[in-house]
Design a protein around this motif. Structure first.
Motif, PDB file in Angstrom:
ATOM      1  N   PRO A 129      40.378  65.635  47.750  1.00 43.81           N
ATOM      2  CA  PRO A 129      39.583  66.124  48.890  1.00 43.81           C
ATOM      3  C   PRO A 129      38.602  65.083  49.426  1.00 43.81           C
ATOM      4  O   PRO A 129      38.199  65.166  50.584  1.00 43.81           O
ATOM      5  N   ALA A 130      38.254  64.108  48.616  1.00 47.51           N
ATOM      6  CA  ALA A 130      37.312  63.088  49.082  1.00 47.51           C
ATOM      7  C   ALA A 130      37.992  62.044  49.953  1.00 47.51           C
ATOM      8  O   ALA A 130      37.323  61.257  50.625  1.00 47.51           O
ATOM      9  N   LYS A 131      39.323  62.008  49.915  1.00 48.35           N
ATOM     10  CA  LYS A 131      40.035  60.961  50.645  1.00 48.35           C
ATOM     11  C   LYS A 131      41.037  61.494  51.665  1.00 48.35           C
ATOM     12  O   LYS A 131      41.739  60.711  52.318  1.00 48.35           O
ATOM     13  N   SER A 132      41.140  62.791  51.772  1.00 49.75           N
ATOM     14  CA  SER A 132      42.120  63.350  52.706  1.00 49.75           C
ATOM     15  C   SER A 132      41.542  64.598  53.355  1.00 49.75           C
ATOM     16  O   SER A 132      40.594  65.201  52.842  1.00 49.75           O
ATOM     17  N   VAL A 133      42.140  64.988  54.477  1.00 54.76           N
ATOM     18  CA  VAL A 133      41.608  66.100  55.271  1.00 54.76           C
ATOM     19  C   VAL A 133      42.292  67.410  54.888  1.00 54.76           C
ATOM     20  O   VAL A 133      41.674  68.468  54.887  1.00 54.76           O
TER      21      VAL A 133
END
Lengths: 609, 203
Positions: free
Chosen positions: A556-560
C-alpha cells in the motif's frame, strides 16, 4: 428521485462497459456516467465526419469536432469535455493551451490521444490483442531492474481472464502462433475465431526475415499473424472483416470490435443505465470509514453550451474507469477532504508513472520486381513478437514490431503526399527526386510504381516507469465546466531511448534482408517529438497507449490499488483500466485492460453478494 | 458495371440516389421542359463544356474518360467538380476549357504542354488543382507548386469525392474506409492496373 444503484461507474470505455455488462447480467443495478456523447443509433455520423475530414487522424470521426468553422483547432477552454488530439502535439500547438487540451510541460510532448465518448478510446483502436509475456510481470527479478515495480499478479493468475476477454471482444488468432516466449494456454484452448490471413506485405517480410537475427535479442525473428479483435467469421452479430484499411480511426462495418457492442449488451440486461454528457467532478468519502459515499457530477447538453445540471450519486461500490489521465484528474481534484487526493494517502502515487509505447517508425520501398500492394487489408495483420523478451532487457527497452498495411499513410500522409509531389513537381515524399511534374499515363505509372511498393514498420518501445513522468492538475487552465485541465510532465529515459537505437538497427537489418530502400526521413531540427540517443536524432510517435498513474501492487505504500484493482485507502472504490499497469510491457494494452476489468467485475460481484 | 473486378460497384445508397434522381426528373411538369429555348441552349452549351471538361480531365489524369464519367454514373462526380471549378476559379476555368477546345486537334502531349506550361501560371495551377481533385477528392486552392508543403491545406469536396478518389485505384487498392472487397483479399495479388483505370468490355 434518483434510482438507487448498486454500482456507479465513471467512464463508458471498454473497462466500464465490461464491468457494467457482467454486473448487469448478475442482476446488479448499475449506472455509467459518460463525460462525452452517448451511444448513437449507428455509426453514420462518425463515418460522414471521417470522410469529410481533411486530416483523417484517429480522433477525426468523433466529438467534439476538432476544428471550428474558421478551420482552427477548437479552444479547449470553450468545450465541456475536451480531449487531446494528435494534431495538438506539433511544434506550434503542443504548448499552446488554446490548442492543446493537455497542458504540456515537457520536455517532450505526451503524444497519444484519447476519446471522451461512449465507447471510449477503443472507438479508434487498431484491434491488436496480444497477451503480455510472463516476464513482463516481474521485470525486477527477471532482469535486475531494481527501480521497476513488479505486478502483484503473474501471467498464470491472469491467464483465465485473458481467455474470457478474448471471448468478450472476439479475437481471431491461432494458439500455435501465440505460444512463444513463455506464453501458455490451457489444453485444448482455441481463440473464438481463426487468425486473420497475412497480407502480401507480411508475406514478403516473413520470407526475408524468418529465422534471422534482426537485433541483439538472441531470438530469431518470426513474423506471426497478430491476434485481433476483428472478425474472421461472423461473431456477435457482426460482419467479417472486409479489409477497409481503416481500423484506426473507424471500421465502417464494425467488423472490428468496439465497446459499443458491450455497452449495448449491458443496457439490454435492463439493469444498466448510461448517462451521457455527465462529467464526474468530485469523489466524496466518509472520513471515519474511508468508504466512498458519493460521486458528484455536472451535466451539459451541447459540447460548448452552459452547464445544465448537477447532482450527487450514492452507491455501494464506485468504479472509476476513465483511464490514465482523466482518472487521476478526478482523484486529484477530489481533495477537499484529503489534501493528498482520493486514493492517494497511502502511496502518494496517483498521477505518477505515466507511460506510452513511444513508436519508432521506419518506412521503405520494395524493389520494382517485388511489389507488396499496400493500402489493402486491415491496417496491420502481422508483427514480429520475437524481440519482446530477452536478456537485453536489463540494458535497453524491448519492443514489438508492427507491420503496417497502409503504405506510407502513417509516416508521411500518403497516398496524398506522393500524389501532390508528382503532380506539382516537388519532393516531400523523397520519391520524386527529379522533381518531375507529371500528367497522363506517366503520372499514373509513377504513382502506381511507387505506391504498390511502400511499407512501414512501427516499433512499439517499452517505456520505463518514471515518477517524473506524471499527470497533475493545471493551476491555471480549465475547461468550459471550470474543471482544471490535466498538466503533463513527460520525457523518455535513457533506457527507453536505447530501445530506439536498437529499433533503428533492426529496421535497417530488415530492410537490407528485403532488398528494400529506406526512406525514413531525417528528423527536422525543430520537431517537437525529437530527441537524441546514441548520437542519433530520433523522432517518436504516440501509440495511444495511455498507461500508469494509479499502479497496482502488493504494498500500500508503493501502489494505489491492490491486485483486485481496489483502492488501498477506500475499500468500495475500484480504479480500473490501463492506469493500473505498473509497467507498459511490450504489447498493446487493450486485451489486458479487458481481462483485468472482468476480474474486477468478479470481485465486485462477490463484494455485493 | 463494366467488369467483375471493378473496384467500385454501385452501393445500395448510390442506387437510391440514382432512382431518386430519376423520380425527381419525371416529376417536372411537361410545360416547364422544352418550353424555353434559352435555358435549353444554355444546357446544350453547358453539356458541351462538361464534355470538354471530362476529356481535359482524362488527358491530365491519365484515367480513361469512360472511367471518369461512366455511362451509368449515379455519383456524377464530374458535375460536382465542374461546378466547383466554375465557382472557385470561374474566369480561369473558362480560359482553361477554351484553350483545351482550341487545341483539340493537336497531339495530347502538346495540348498538355500548352495548358501546364505555356498558358500562364493561373491556368497551369488550376489544371494541377483539377488533377488533385480527381485523384484525392480534395480541393487544393490553385497556387504555385513550391508553396506546397507536406500537408497543404485542402478541403474534402464531399464523402463521395473522397471515395471516388482515383489515387486509390491507381494503387490497385481502395479508399481507406471504403472497401467493396471481401475477407482475405489482401493476401492475393490485385487485378492488373488496367482493370482499374481502363474501361473493360461492357458484356
Amino acid at each position: 428521485m434518483n434510482k438507487v444503484y448498486d454500482v456507479v461507474i465513471v467512464g463508458a470505455g471498454v473497462a466500464g462497459a465490461m464491468i457494467a455488462k457482467q454486473l448487469g447480467l448478475a442482476g446488479k443495478k448499475v449506472l455509467i456516467l459518460e463525460s462525452g456523447a452517448g451511444l448513437p443509433p449507428n455509426i453514420n455520423d462518425f463515418m460522414q465526419r471521417f470522410f469529410n475530414a481533411s486530416a483523417k487522424v484517429p480522433e477525426s470521426p468523433y466529438t467534439p469536432a476538432l476544428f471550428n468553422d474558421q478551420g482552427a483547432l477548437n479552444d479547449p477552454t470553450q468545450l465541456n469535455a475536451p480531449r487531446p488530439s494528435v494534431l495538438m502535439t506539433g511544434k506550434g500547438s503542443w504548448q499552446d493551451p488554446k490548442q492543446s487540451y493537455l497542458i504540456q510541460k515537457g520536455p517532450l510532448p505526451f503524444s497519444s490521444s484519447y476519446e471522451r465518448v461512449a465507447g471510449g478510446t477503443m472507438r479508434h483502436w487498431l484491434g491488436t490483442s496480444l497477451r503480455f509475456l510472463p516476464n513482463d510481470f516481474h521485470m525486477k527479478e527477471a532482469y535486475g531492474l531494481d527501480d521497476w515495480p513488479n505486478w502483484p499478479i503473474t501471467y498464470d493468475e491472469l491467464e483465465p481472464w485473458y481467455g474470457q476477454a478474448e471471448t468478450e471482444i472476439g479475437i481471431s488468432a491461432d494458439v500455435e502462433d501465440q505460444t512463444y516466449l513463455g506464453l501458455t494456454f490451457p489444453d485444448g484452448y482455441n481463440y473464438p475465431m481463426p487468425s486473420i490471413p497475412l497480407s502480401m506485405v507480411d508475406e514478403a517480410i516473413r520470407a526475408a526475415v524468418d529465422g534471422q537475427l534482426i537485433d541483439d535479442s538472441s531470438n530469431p525473428a518470426k513474423v506471426t499473424s497478430t491476434p485481433a479483435g476483428r472478425n474472421s467469421r461472423p461473431y456477435q452479430d457482426r460482419r467479417v472483416c472486409a479489409g477497409n484499411t481503416n481500423c484506426i480511426p473507424i471500421c465502417p462495418i464494425q467488423a472490428k470490435y468496439d465497446p459499443s457492442i458491450t455497452l449495448n449488451h449491458a443496457l439490454n440486461t435492463g439493469n444498466v443505465d448510461l448517462w451521457p454528457q455527465t462529467v464526474a467532478t468530485e469523489v466524496l468519502i466518509d472520513s471515519e470509514t474511508g468508504r466512498v459515499t458519493e460521486i458528484k457530477y455536472a451535466q451539459y447538453e451541447t459540447v460548448d453550451g452552459p452547464q445544465t445540471g448537477a447532482g450527487s450519486l450514492t452507491a455501494k461500490v464506485f468504479v472509476i474507469a476513465a483511464h490514465a489521465i482523466e482518472t487521476p484528474k478526478l482523484l486529484l481534484r477530489s481533495n477537499k477532504q484529503i489534501s493528498e487526493g482520493i486514493a492517494n494517502r497511502s502511496s502518494g502515487q496517483v498521477g505518477l508513472n505515466l507511460m506510452d509505447h513511444p513508436i519508432y517508425l521506419a518506412w521503405a520501398l520494395m524493389p520494382e520486381s517485388k511489389p507488396v500492394y499496400p493500402y489493402r487489408g486491415p491496417l496491420s495483420t502481422a508483427g514480429i513478437e520475437s524481440s519482446r523478451d530477452g536478456a537485453f532487457r536489463s540494458k535497453r527497452a524491448a519492443y514489438r514490431v508492427e507491420i503496417g498495411n497502409e503504405g506510407w499513410n502513417f509516416p508521411i500522409g500518403d497516398p496524398d503526399t506522393t500524389t501532390i509531389d508528382f503532380i506539382n513537381g516537388i519532393n516531400s515524399s523523397g520519391l520524386n527526386t527529379d522533381k518531375k511534374a507529371l500528367y497522363g499515363k506517366d503520372l499514373v505509372n509513377a504513382l502506381n510504381s511507387n505506391l504498390i511498393r511502400q511499407f512501414r514498420l512501427g516499433f512499439l518501445v517499452e517505456q520505463s516507469p518514471e515518477a517524473s513522468n506524471f499527470v497533475t492538475l493545471s493551476e491555471k487552465y480549465t475547461d468550459h465546466l471550470g474543471l482544471q485541465r490535466p498538466e503533463i510532465h513527460y520525457n523518455l529515459s535513457e533506457y527507453t531511448r536505447q530501445g530506439f537505437v536498437a529499433a533503428q538497427q533492426a529496421a535497417e537489418k530488415i530492410f537490407s534482408l528485403l532488398g528494400a530502400k529506406s526512406f525514413t526521413a531525417a528528423v527536422a531540427a525543430d520537431d517537437s517529438k525529437a530527441f537524441e540517443a546514441g548520437g542519433t536524432r530520433f523522432k517518436f510517435f504516440g501509440a495511444g497507449h495511455i498507461v500508469g498513474t494509479y499502479r497496482m501492487g502488493s504494498d500500500p505504500a508503493k501502489s494505489v490499488v491492490d491486485k483486485f484493482q481496489r483502492s488501498w485507502d477506500h475499500k468500495n472504490l475500484f480504479l480500473v483500466g490501463s492506469g493500473v499497469f505498473p509497467t507498459v510491457t511490450t504489447a498493446n494494452p487493450t486485451l489486458t485492460i479487458t481481462a483485468l476489468a472482468l476480474w474486477a467485475a468478479d470481485t465486485i460481484k462477490k463484494d455485493l453478494a | 458495371m463494366d467488369d467483375k473486378n471493378h473496384p467500385n460497384p454501385l452501393t445500395r445508397r448510390q442506387f437510391l440516389v440514382l432512382s431518386l434522381g430519376a423520380a425527381a426528373a419525371a416529376a417536372v411538369p411537361a410545360h416547364l421542359t422544352g418550353a424555353a429555348p434559352t435555358p435549353m441552349a444554355k444546357a446544350a452549351a453547358s453539356a458541351a463544356e462538361l464534355e470538354s471538361f471530362v476529356q481535359l480531365s482524362a488527358l491530365l489524369t491519365g484515367i480513361a474518360a469512360e472511367k471518369l464519367a461512366p455511362a451509368v454514373d449515379p455519383v456524377n462526380i464530374k458535375q460536382v467538380y465542374f461546378d466547383l471549378a466554375r465557382k472557385e476559379s470561374g474566369d480561369t476555368f473558362q480560359q482553361l476549357l477554351s484553350i483545351f477546345d482550341q487545341n483539340q486537334g493537336k497531339p495530347p502531349d502538346e495540348i498538355a504542354e500548352i495548358i501546364l506550361t505555356q498558358s500562364g501560371a493561373a491556368v497551369g495551377n488550376l489544371a494541377r488543382t483539377l488533377m488533385l481533385v480527381w485523384y484525392l477528392g480534395s480541393w487544393y486552392a490553385p497556387r504555385d507548386p513550391p508553396q506546397y508543403s507536406n500537408f497543404p491545406s485542402s478541403t474534402v469536396v464531399s464523402p463521395d469525392a473522397y471515395t471516388q478518389g482515383w489515387v486509390w485505384r491507381v494503387a490497385q487498392a481502395h479508399p481507406m474506409g471504403f472497401s467493396p472487397l471481401i475477407f482475405g483479399y489482401w493476401g492475393q495479388t490485385p487485378p492488373p492496373l488496367s482493370d482499374f483505370i481502363v474501361p473493360g468490355d461492357q458484356s
